[in-house]
Design an enzyme around this catalytic site. Structure first.
Site, PDB file in Angstrom:
ATOM      1  N   LYS A 168     -12.044 -11.602   7.361  1.00 40.63           N
ATOM      2  CA  LYS A 168     -11.207 -12.042   6.498  1.00 40.63           C
ATOM      3  C   LYS A 168      -9.563 -11.880   6.744  1.00 40.63           C
ATOM      4  CE  LYS A 168     -14.469 -13.720   3.704  1.00 40.63           C
ATOM      5  NZ  LYS A 168     -14.656 -15.118   3.353  1.00 40.63           N
ATOM      6  N   LYS A 217     -17.082 -12.398  11.780  1.00 39.34           N
ATOM      7  CA  LYS A 217     -16.237 -12.982  11.360  1.00 39.34           C
ATOM      8  C   LYS A 217     -15.262 -12.171  10.250  1.00 39.34           C
ATOM      9  CE  LYS A 217     -16.719 -16.008   7.628  1.00 39.34           C
ATOM     10  NZ  LYS A 217     -17.288 -17.247   7.020  1.00 39.34           N
ATOM     11  N   GLY A 248     -17.217  -8.777  -0.689  1.00 40.06           N
ATOM     12  CA  GLY A 248     -16.760  -9.846  -1.005  1.00 40.06           C
ATOM     13  C   GLY A 248     -15.125 -10.344  -1.317  1.00 40.06           C
ATOM     14  N   GLU A 255     -24.401 -18.577   8.780  1.00 43.57           N
ATOM     15  CA  GLU A 255     -23.390 -17.132   8.250  1.00 43.57           C
ATOM     16  C   GLU A 255     -24.678 -16.510   7.722  1.00 43.57           C
ATOM     17  OE1 GLU A 255     -20.444 -17.810   5.368  1.00 43.57           O
ATOM     18  OE2 GLU A 255     -19.838 -15.872   5.777  1.00 43.57           O
ATOM     19  N   GLU A 311     -17.688 -24.563   2.199  1.00 46.03           N
ATOM     20  CA  GLU A 311     -18.110 -23.927   1.213  1.00 46.03           C
ATOM     21  C   GLU A 311     -17.578 -24.301  -0.153  1.00 46.03           C
ATOM     22  OE1 GLU A 311     -16.417 -19.555   0.764  1.00 46.03           O
ATOM     23  OE2 GLU A 311     -16.510 -20.192   2.695  1.00 46.03           O
ATOM     24  N   ASP A 342     -22.676 -25.494   1.624  1.00 45.86           N
ATOM     25  CA  ASP A 342     -22.949 -24.354   0.662  1.00 45.86           C
ATOM     26  C   ASP A 342     -24.161 -24.974   0.120  1.00 45.86           C
ATOM     27  OD1 ASP A 342     -22.002 -22.038  -0.656  1.00 45.86           O
ATOM     28  OD2 ASP A 342     -23.018 -23.123  -2.174  1.00 45.86           O
ATOM     29  N   HIS A 390     -22.651 -22.020   5.075  1.00 48.53           N
ATOM     30  CA  HIS A 390     -21.942 -20.982   4.373  1.00 48.53           C
ATOM     31  C   HIS A 390     -23.146 -19.963   3.652  1.00 48.53           C
ATOM     32  CE1 HIS A 390     -20.069 -19.422   0.641  1.00 48.53           C
ATOM     33  NE2 HIS A 390     -19.354 -18.551   1.561  1.00 48.53           N
ATOM     34  N   ALA A 391     -22.926 -18.739   3.753  1.00 51.09           N
ATOM     35  CA  ALA A 391     -24.013 -17.921   3.251  1.00 51.09           C
ATOM     36  C   ALA A 391     -23.480 -16.431   2.764  1.00 51.09           C
ATOM     37  CB  ALA A 391     -25.335 -17.502   4.043  1.00 51.09           C
ATOM     38  N   GLU A 435     -11.639 -20.678   9.434  1.00 49.92           N
ATOM     39  CA  GLU A 435     -12.248 -21.017   8.211  1.00 49.92           C
ATOM     40  C   GLU A 435     -11.272 -21.549   7.119  1.00 49.92           C
ATOM     41  OE1 GLU A 435     -16.068 -19.522   7.725  1.00 49.92           O
ATOM     42  OE2 GLU A 435     -15.923 -19.505   5.551  1.00 49.92           O
ATOM     43  N   ASP A 438     -11.188 -16.151   8.619  1.00 49.45           N
ATOM     44  CA  ASP A 438     -11.482 -16.851   7.395  1.00 49.45           C
ATOM     45  C   ASP A 438     -10.356 -16.632   6.395  1.00 49.45           C
ATOM     46  OD1 ASP A 438     -12.023 -18.247   5.006  1.00 49.45           O
ATOM     47  OD2 ASP A 438     -14.281 -17.499   4.826  1.00 49.45           O
TER      48      ASP A 438
HETATM   49 MG    MG Z   1     -15.451 -18.756   3.807  1.00 44.91          MG
END
Ligand code: MG
Length: 428
Positions: free
Chosen positions: A218, A216, A21, A379, A299, A322, A349-350, A272, A246
């Site tokens: 980061k 996707k 995450g 997602e 989100e 979200d 969003h997930a 994003e 994102d």
């Molecule tokens: Mg995001």
């Protein structure tokens, strides 16, 4: 059947150990659930709900829910079902608690968990998965359960009814046919910012083999490294698969405009959360500076009023609701209805804890009775699914339709016993 108790648990998983995450601003996430159990006088029926947080503060959401209990304890469940719209307004517009909101932040996350549990309980009583319960009820009854407060300048209940009734005409005569739907998804699991190049490359290859076509990643800590990583991923996935980035709010509006110039070469499907999630006009400035790119956000959009402005102002291209930040179905469906009116695609969003389990229902509701748009994508980021009794299932890069009754976020008893932050064996 009467509600006898509402129990909350502060559940935290130590995911920061694996950099799960991680993005430009959230560097040490311990994926957590504010976990709500609504007990009834029938042992066969409990409502389970949750909201998602990333560690500290999960206790604050638990505490807020203590204040909501009075609105349902002692009430018959069918009475709660009839008065759900009213109860939602009482909770989210609580005469004292609203001062520490209103309809945003901790109290709103808590309201999401609380109402997610109520919707779970109601749909279980009908022995239906939540998406099916929603599709099956009369439009007027459904709309009475939703909140249109502060958004009727953009969508009225009458318009909402027209959208839903028109979509319902296209439903198959045997609704069970919908059970075989596979809803397309994209994966975020390969591109967390804390992953090394090698780990990211291995995961991209693995996910390509599993049939994923949308990836996707980061970005946002360092533009040179972002360019390097985008190049690596684009080379691996080829030109036909989709790539999104994102940056989790880390850039200013001006930085975003500049960095998009440098990332455009990688044919990015959407950017994003480039900047602050409240900056409706800032997002619009970015779009005006780059009319050829697409922005996605949602989100961390805190309520339906902000969504209303983002969508009406065309500050976003993809609406990423979200399931746990805005206050459950009562608020999510009105946002989906606004998106439908403006023909805005919705890509929920997930990830996190329970978000994949929730969005699999929202996707189907949106697809079958709400959206006017023809882009279907959601997602998926596999995380902690081993802790669920019935985790979301993915097949060929898409969500398999859930058929068990309820809203799907029951965490295994063994995981609750281990990861309860107050008395679980792991944290002790
Ligand atoms: Mg995001």
């Amino acid at each position: 059947m009467k509600v006898t108790n509402v129990k909350t648990q502060d559940i935290r998983f130590p995911t920061s150990k694996d950099n799960l995450g991680t993005d430009a601003v959230h560097v040490d996430c311990d994926y957590s659930a504010t976990y709500v159990t609504i007990e009834t006088d029938n042992d066969n029926f409990t409502g389970i709900g949750s909201t998602f947080t990333i560690g500290k503060g999960n206790d604050l959401c638990c505490k807020s829910i203590e204040y909501f209990k009075e609105f349902i304890i002692g009430k018959e469940v069918d009475e709660i079902e009839k008065e759900l719209g009213l109860i939602w307004e009482k909770v989210t517009n609580h005469s004292q608690l609203r001062w520490v909101g209103p309809q945003k932040g901790v109290t709103h996350l808590a309201a999401a968990a609380f109402f997610n549990a109520i919707w779970d309980l109601i749909s279980k009583i009908y022995k239906k998965p939540l998406w099916r319960y929603i599709i099956d009820i009369e439009t007027e009854q459904l709309l009475d359960m939703l909140s249109f407060s502060y958004i009727d300048d953009v969508i009225t209940k009458k318009e909402a009814a027209e959208i839903i009734d028109k979509k319902k005409q296209n439903l198959p005569s045997n609704i069970d046919e919908l059970n075989s739907t596979i809803f397309p998804a994209y994966t975020t699991a390969a591109g967390w910012l804390g992953y090394s190049d090698d780990k990211m490359k291995d995961l991209v290859k693995e996910n390509l083999q599993k049939g994923w076509t949308h990836f996707k990643m980061k970005v946002g800590q360092d533009i040179e490294r972002d360019i390097h990583r985008c190049k690596l991923v684009r080379e691996l996935i080829g030109k036909d698969n989709k790539l999104m980035v994102d940056s989790n709010q880390v850039w200013s509006v001006n930085e975003t405009i500049e960095y998009i110039n440098q990332l455009k070469q990688f044919d990015i499907m959407f950017y994003e959360e480039p900047t602050n999630p409240d900056d409706i006009l800032g997002f619009r400035k970015i779009k005006d500076a780059h009319p050829d790119i697409k922005l996605a956000t949602g989100e961390m959009i805190q309520n339906k009023v902000i969504f209303k402005q983002f969508i009406e102002n065309k500050s976003l291209d993809y609406c990423q609701i979200d399931s746990c930040r805005i206050a459950s179905i009562n608020e999510i469906l009105p946002v989906l209805l606004i998106a439908s009116k403006f023909n805005t695609p919705v890509i929920p969003h997930a990830g996190g804890i329970g978000l994949c389990e929730y969005v699999q229902h929202l996707n189907l509701i949106n697809k079958f009775i709400i959206t006017n748009n023809d882009l279907f994508l959601s997602e998926y980021a596999e995380s902690c699914s081993e802790h669920f009794d019935n985790p979301a299932i993915i097949k060929n890069g898409g969500y398999v339709t859930p058929t068990n009754p309820g809203y799907s976020v029951k965490i295994k008893d063994s995981s609750l016993a281990e990861f309860d932050y107050n008395n679980g064996t792991y944290w002790n």
